[in-house]
Design an enzyme around this catalytic site. Sequence first.
Site, PDB file in Angstrom:
ATOM      1  CE1 TYR A  14       4.710  -4.987   4.813  1.00 13.18           C
ATOM      2  CE2 TYR A  14       4.727  -6.870   5.941  1.00 13.18           C
ATOM      3  CZ  TYR A  14       4.984  -5.966   4.894  1.00 13.18           C
ATOM      4  OH  TYR A  14       5.402  -6.568   3.536  1.00 13.18           O
ATOM      5  CG  HIS A  19      -2.661  -1.029   6.320  1.00 12.82           C
ATOM      6  ND1 HIS A  19      -3.531  -0.696   5.797  1.00 12.82           N
ATOM      7  CD2 HIS A  19      -2.191  -2.155   5.344  1.00 12.82           C
ATOM      8  CE1 HIS A  19      -4.291  -1.033   5.213  1.00 12.82           C
ATOM      9  NE2 HIS A  19      -3.683  -1.917   4.080  1.00 12.82           N
ATOM     10  CE1 TYR A  64       2.598 -10.073   5.430  1.00 15.65           C
ATOM     11  CE2 TYR A  64       2.134 -12.987   5.271  1.00 15.65           C
ATOM     12  CZ  TYR A  64       2.912 -12.063   5.330  1.00 15.65           C
ATOM     13  OH  TYR A  64       4.872 -11.726   5.669  1.00 15.65           O
ATOM     14  CG  ASN A  66      -4.193  -6.965   0.397  1.00 17.87           C
ATOM     15  OD1 ASN A  66      -4.785  -6.069   1.522  1.00 17.87           O
ATOM     16  ND2 ASN A  66      -3.925  -7.430  -0.716  1.00 17.87           N
ATOM     17  CG  ASP A  91      -5.351   1.113   8.340  1.00 16.66           C
ATOM     18  OD1 ASP A  91      -4.851   1.922   7.122  1.00 16.66           O
ATOM     19  OD2 ASP A  91      -5.792  -0.280   8.636  1.00 16.66           O
ATOM     20  CG  ASN A 112      -8.052  -4.097  -0.640  1.00 17.64           C
ATOM     21  OD1 ASN A 112      -8.530  -3.725  -1.368  1.00 17.64           O
ATOM     22  ND2 ASN A 112      -6.261  -3.454  -1.408  1.00 17.64           N
TER      23      ASN A 112
END
Length: 184
Positions: A14, A19, A64, A66, A91, A112
């Site tokens: 990632y 994100h 993560y 969420n 973001d 989220n």
Amino acid sequence: MKLIVGLGNPDKEYEKTRHNVGFMVMDRLADVLNVSIDNKKFKGEYVKFKYHGEDVILLKPMTYMNNSGESVIQVMNYFKIDVDDLLIVYDDMDMPVGKLRLRQSGSAGGHNGVKSVIAHTNTQNFKRIRVGIDKHPHIKVVDYVLGRFTKDEQPLIDEGIENAVKAIEMYLDKDFVAAMNAFN
């Protein structure tokens, strides 16, 4: 004491994705302030340091996106940080790449990570810096936000990251209203 949180996703896959702009801002801010975000606790990575006599914490939740609120609330509870001293950097697909929007409160706007912070703090009244990543009409949202910036977008996001760092420095040096006036 101020808590400044950059939202993103852990793991190499990632890194440098759209994100993860919040993480990119935290990493650049740490470079500018000559600190290392290398303490592992509270479901995140953080550093606590003095800035002009005030305690400041930079946090990258490792839950993560969420579940970002899990890490944020643990740090707030442990260090007894008031929500008035919380700043979230993340973001935003509804703005052009690199554009900033600073607000003192607001909804999650479909993000989220911010939804999780709101759920865990029981308020949406916290400061935030949104960094534009734009969107693409023909790419699914999840694929787009987990994709990397194009060669043409890279200078724009680099400038956005630098401006976000400057806005945070202005917030720490003066106040958030001054940063809003300068960077909105």
